[in-house]
Design an enzyme around this catalytic site. Structure first.
Site, PDB file in Angstrom:
ATOM      1  N   GLU A 269       5.636   3.583  -3.329  1.00  0.00           N
ATOM      2  CA  GLU A 269       6.503   2.830  -4.229  1.00  0.00           C
ATOM      3  C   GLU A 269       5.936   1.434  -4.498  1.00  0.00           C
ATOM      4  OE1 GLU A 269      11.345   2.514  -4.530  1.00  0.00           O
ATOM      5  OE2 GLU A 269      10.386   2.408  -2.575  1.00  0.00           O
TER       6      GLU A 269
ATOM      7  N   LYS B 237      -4.225  -2.921   7.023  1.00  0.00           N
ATOM      8  CA  LYS B 237      -4.902  -2.538   5.776  1.00  0.00           C
ATOM      9  C   LYS B 237      -5.676  -3.708   5.153  1.00  0.00           C
ATOM     10  CE  LYS B 237      -3.233   1.748   5.630  1.00  0.00           C
ATOM     11  NZ  LYS B 237      -2.069   2.240   4.902  1.00  0.00           N
TER      12      LYS B 237
ATOM     13  N   HIS C 275      30.165   0.725  -5.394  1.00  0.00           N
ATOM     14  CA  HIS C 275      29.230   0.320  -4.357  1.00  0.00           C
ATOM     15  C   HIS C 275      29.937   0.046  -3.033  1.00  0.00           C
ATOM     16  CE1 HIS C 275      26.941  -0.816  -8.049  1.00  0.00           C
ATOM     17  NE2 HIS C 275      26.013  -0.170  -7.378  1.00  0.00           N
TER      18      HIS C 275
ATOM     19  N   THR D 295       0.812  -1.221   0.000  1.00  0.00           N
ATOM     20  CA  THR D 295       0.000   0.000   0.000  1.00  0.00           C
ATOM     21  C   THR D 295       0.846   1.271   0.000  1.00  0.00           C
ATOM     22  OG1 THR D 295      -0.172  -0.049   2.400  1.00  0.00           O
ATOM     23  CG2 THR D 295      -1.962  -1.088   1.171  1.00  0.00           C
ATOM     24  N   GLY D 296       2.175   1.127   0.164  1.00  0.00           N
ATOM     25  CA  GLY D 296       3.045   2.307   0.121  1.00  0.00           C
ATOM     26  C   GLY D 296       3.079   2.882  -1.292  1.00  0.00           C
TER      27      GLY D 296
ATOM     28  N   GLU E 224      32.385  -6.168 -10.448  1.00  0.00           N
ATOM     29  CA  GLU E 224      33.005  -4.954  -9.931  1.00  0.00           C
ATOM     30  C   GLU E 224      34.251  -5.349  -9.154  1.00  0.00           C
ATOM     31  OE1 GLU E 224      30.336  -1.307  -8.322  1.00  0.00           O
ATOM     32  OE2 GLU E 224      30.445  -3.047  -7.060  1.00  0.00           O
TER      33      GLU E 224
ATOM     34  N   ALA F 280      15.671  -2.794  -0.801  1.00  0.00           N
ATOM     35  CA  ALA F 280      16.141  -1.765   0.133  1.00  0.00           C
ATOM     36  C   ALA F 280      17.652  -1.576   0.061  1.00  0.00           C
ATOM     37  CB  ALA F 280      15.734  -2.144   1.557  1.00  0.00           C
TER      38      ALA F 280
END
Lengths: 372, 294
Positions: free
Chosen positions: B20, B43, B251, B17-18, B212, B97
Site C-alpha cells: 500500500e 530496508k 462510524h 516499502t509495503g 455526523e 490506519a
C-alpha cells in the site's frame, strides 16, 4: 464489545470491587436453592439492552416459589432472555453513580460520579448537570489517590465510606486501564446499611480494536439482537436490522447513514443497514445474501468509492445476482473510480444504473410503495 | 494556496516499502507531492519511486529534509510510528490506519497537543490540496471530486466526502485543502483545531464541514464561530439525522444516546451562530452559492 452484567462483575471482583453474592442460570435451568444466595433475591435478565428495569426484566422474589415463577416468566417473555443472574437483595442506604470513560477532546480518561445513582447518566446530564462530578485523568500517569479522594469528598462522603468509595474508584480505573476499555460503569454503586460499598450493577465495554487479546469474550450470537446481525459481524460486515422493506447495501459509514436519512425523508422504511465498502468492497455476494434474508421489496445500492473501485463493485454485484437470483428489484447508484466501466457492466446485466443518490432513493421508495 | 500540505511540503513515508505504501507513494508523487524519503527498518539503501529508504525516522531526517510524515502502518503499530516521528521532530503526521486502540489514540492526541504537532487520523483517507500535493490515498485524477478551488473541506467520512464534494464541484466551486480528520471516536485532530489555518489562508473563501451524529466536534466548530475566531462562511452537512437513539450507526465515533450528540441538537447550535446546515448533500452546493453571493 459490551459485556453482560455478570461478566462485568467478574472483572470488578478480579480488581477487588465487592459485588452482591450471585448465581448465573442458563435457560431453561433454574434451581431455587440459588447455590447459597439467600432470600429475598433479585432475578436480573442478562441481556445487553439498557432499561431492563422499566421493561420488567428485573424481578424481586421473597420466596423460592416466587423465584421459580419469575424465572419461568422471564425465560418465556419473548425478549430473548437466555440467562439470569440471581443476586441477594441487599439492605441499601444510598446509591451512587460511578464510571470511567475517555474524553476524546481533552485527550484524557475521565471519571464521572454522581451522588444520585441508579438513574441513567444521560438523564442526569440533562436534568441536573450541576450534580455531575468530572475528574480528568492523564492516561499515561493513571489515576492518583488524591483524585479519588477529591471525588469522594465531592460526593459528600466521610470517614470509612469516603475511604471505601475512593478505593472503588481506584479499582474501577485499574480495570478500565487494564482492559483498554471504552467504558467501565457501576450504576448503582450501593452503600449498604452496614456501610459496605458494593457494585449493584456493571457495564463494561471493551474496545473492539483490542478484543482479540481477550479470547474469553469471543463473539457469540448472544451479543446480538438478531441472527443476521450476528452473521454479518462474524464476517466483519457492518449491519443493522430494522423492520422496513428497503435493504441498503451501500459503501462507507457516512454515505450509508446519509442514504438511511434520505429514505426516511421520502417516507420509505429501511429493512437493513449494510456497508460493503472499505475492506469489504469485493464481497458483494455475501452482502446481497444478508440483504436477501430480509422480507424486503427492493435492494438499494449506493456507492461513491475511490479505492473501492466502481467497476469491481459492479462486477461483484452482477456475479451475486447471477448466483443468488434475487426475486426483488435492485436499484444501483455506483460512482467513483472507473465508474464508466461500472455503467457498462451494470447495463449489460440488464440494470439501469443511476448517478444521483436522491433519484436512486426516490426510485427505491417508489418500488417499495408499489408505485414503480 | 492551501493549508497543512502544499507543493513545497517535504514529506517522509513511514512504511514506504509495503504494498500500500509503495502504491500510494507513486500517486502522491504523481500529484506533485515532494516525497523526500521513506522509512522501513532493514530496508535502508533501497529506493521506492526514486525516494531513498532509511531504517529509522531518525536516520531519515539526518539525511533528507522532512517536515511531515505519512504513515502506512497497521493500527497496532501506529502509536509507535507516530511517537517515532514526533521524536525526530516532525510536526505534521497523517495516519490512515483504521482501528487504532482507543487508549493509544488518546496517548497520541495527548502527545501531539503537548508537543505542538498536528497528527491527522486515523481511519481517514488523509489530506489533499488538489492540484498540489497530498498525504494519503485520494484518486486525485477524478476531477468531479478533487478539483482545485477556494473551498476548505473537513470530513469524518470517505465515500460521503466524495458525494458532498462532488456537489461542491457541480455548483462551480473547487477545493483548497480537504482534511479527513477520520471516523474513529478519538480523532487525533478535531475539526475546530484546523479552523485557524483556514481562517488565515487567503485562498480559502468558505469551509464545508462533513460531520455526523455523535461526539462534539461539530459543536466545537459552532463555538469557534460564536467566539469570533472563525469568520468565514461555514456550510455543514451531517449524516445520521434520522438515526434511532442508542444504535451504533455509522462510524465508531457516532453514537447518540439520551438526546446529546443528535444531528437535531447540532443543527440548532450551528444555525444559532450563523452556520448553514444542508439537509441533503445536494444542498451543500446551493448553500455555498448563497453564502458566497454567487
Amino acid at each position: 464489545m459490551k459485556l453482560f452484567e455478570f461478566q462485568a462483575k467478574e472483572i470488578f471482583e478480579k480488581f477487588g470491587i465487592e459485588t452482591p453474592k450471585g448465581v448465573v442460570f442458563d435457560k431453561p435451568e433454574f434451581d431455587s436453592k440459588l447455590d447459597g444466595v439467600g432470600y429475598p433475591c433479585v432475578l436480573k435478565s442478562q441481556i445487553l439492552r439498557g432499561g431492563r428495569g422499566k421493561a420488567g426484566l428485573i424481578k424481586f422474589a421473597d420466596t423460592p416459589a416466587e423465584a421459580e415463577s419469575y424465572a419461568a416468566e422471564l425465560y418465556n417473555c419473548g425478549q430473548g432472555v437466555d440467562r439470569l443472574l440471581v443476586v441477594e437483595k441487599g439492605k441499601i442506604k444510598s446509591e451512587i453513580y460511578l464510571s470511567v470513560t475517555l474524553d476524546p477532546a481533552a485527550a484524557t480518561a475521565l471519571v464521572i460520579a454522581c451522588a444520585d445513582g441508579g438513574v441513567e447518566i444521560e438523564t442526569l446530564a440533562k436534568d441536573s448537570p450541576e450534580k455531575i462530578i468530572r475528574e480528568r485523568v492523564d492516561i499515561d500517569r493513571g489515576i492518583l489517590p488524591f483524585q479519588a479522594v477529591n471525588i469522594a469528598f465531592q460526593l459528600g462522603l466521610e470517614g470509612d465510606l469516603r475511604k471505601g468509595v475512593s478505593k472503588v474508584i481506584m479499582q474501577l480505573y485499574a480495570a478500565f486501564d487494564a482492559y483498554g476499555a471504552e467504558l467501565a460503569e457501576i450504576n448503582p454503586l450501593f452503600i449498604t446499611t452496614d456501610d459496605k460499598v458494593v457494585a449493584g450493577d456493571g457495564k463494561f465495554v471493551i474496545d473492539d480494536a483490542v478484543l482479540a487479546k481477550y479470547p474469553e469474550y469471543s463473539m457469540g450470537r448472544e451479543y446480538f439482537e438478531s441472527d443476521a446481525e450476528f452473521e454479518a459481524a462474524v464476517d466483519g460486515i457492518p449491519y443493522l436490522q430494522f423492520d422496513g422493506d428497503i435493504s441498503l447495501m451501500c459503501a462507507g459509514a457516512g454515505l450509508t447513514t446519509t442514504v438511511y436519512d434520505l429514505i426516511n425523508d421520502e417516507g420509505g422504511k429501511v429493512a437493513n443497514y449494510l456497508e460493503f465498502g472499505g475492506p469489504n468492497y469485493r464481497r458483494a455476494k455475501r452482502a446481497m445474501e444478508l440483504c436477501l434474508k430480509n422480507d424486503n421489496k427492493v435492494i438499494l445500492i449506493v456507492t461513491f468509492g475511490t479505492i473501492a473501485r466502481a467497476d469491481v463493485m459492479a462486477e461483484g454485484i452482477v456475479e451475486a445476482m447471477n448466483e443468488l437470483k434475487p426475486d426483488v428489484p435492485i436499484v444501483t447508484c455506483i460512482r467513483g473510480t472507473n465508474e464508466e466501466e461500472a455503467v457498462e457492466i451494470l447495463k449489460a446485466a440488464g440494470l439501469e444504473p443511476l448517478f444521483d443518490t436522491e433519484e436512486a432513493v426516490r426510485k427505491a421508495v417508489a418500488i417499495a410503495g408499489g408505485k414503480a | 494556496m492551501s493549508i497543512y500540505i502544499e507543493k513545497d511540503t517535504k514529506v517522509l513515508i513511514q512504511g514506504i516499502t509495503g504494498k500500500e505504501g509503495s502504491y500510494w507513494t507513486e500517486h502522491m508523487i504523481g500529484l506533485g507531492t515532494q516525497v523526500t524519503g521513506g522509512v522501513t527498518p532493514g530496508k535502508e539503501g533501497q529506493t521506492v519511486h526514486g525516494a531513498p529508504v532509511y531504517n529509522t525516522v531518525r536516520r531519515a531526517v539526518a539525511e533528507v529534509e522532512a517536515e511531515a510524515s505519512m504513515l502506512f502502518v497497521p493500527p497496532r503499530f501506529t502509536k509507535d510510528a507516530v511517537f517515532e516521528a514526533l521524536d525526530a521532530g516532525i510536526k505534521k503526521i497523517v495516519t490512515v490506519a483504521e482501528g487504532i486502540p482507543l487508549h493509544e489514540a488518546i496517548q497520541i492526541r495527548s502527545a501531539a497537543l503537548s508537543e505542538g504537532a498536528v497528527v491527522i487520523g486515523g481511519n481517514t483517507s488523509g489530506v489533499i490540496s488538489p492540484g498540489q500535493a497530498m498525504m494519503g490515498f485520494f484518486p486525485y485524477w477524478i476531477e468531479r471530486v478533487y478539483k482545485p478551488g477556494r473551498i476548505g473541506v473537513m470530513t469524518r467520512s470517505g465515500s460521503l466526502t466524495n458525494e458532498v464534494t462532488a456537489m461542491v464541484v457541480e455548483a462551480g466551486f473547487g477545493v483548497s485543502t480537504l482534511i479527513g480528520v477520520g471516523g474513529d471516536s478519538v480523532p487525533s485532530t478535531r475539526f475546530a483545531e484546523m479552523l485557524p489555518d483556514y481562517q488565515n489562508d487567503p485562498e480559502t473563501d468558505a469551509v464545508v464541514v462533513i460531520g455526523e451524529l455523535g461526539g462534539t466536534m461539530e459543536d466545537e466548530v459552532a463555538e469557534a464561530i460564536a467566539d469570533g475566531s472563525f469568520t468565514k462562511p461555514v456550510v455543514v452537512f451531517m449524516g445520521g439525522r434520522t438515526a434511532p437513539e442508542g444504535k451504533k450507526m455509522g462510524h465508531a465515533g457516532a453514537i447518540v444516546s439520551g438526546g446529546s450528540g443528535s444531528v437535531a441538537d447540532k443543527t440548532k447550535l450551528l444555525e444559532s451562530v450563523g452556520a448553514r446546515v444542508a439537509k441533503r448533500p445536494r444542498l451543500v452546493g446551493e448553500l455555498l452559492k448563497e453564502v458566497l453571493g454567487d
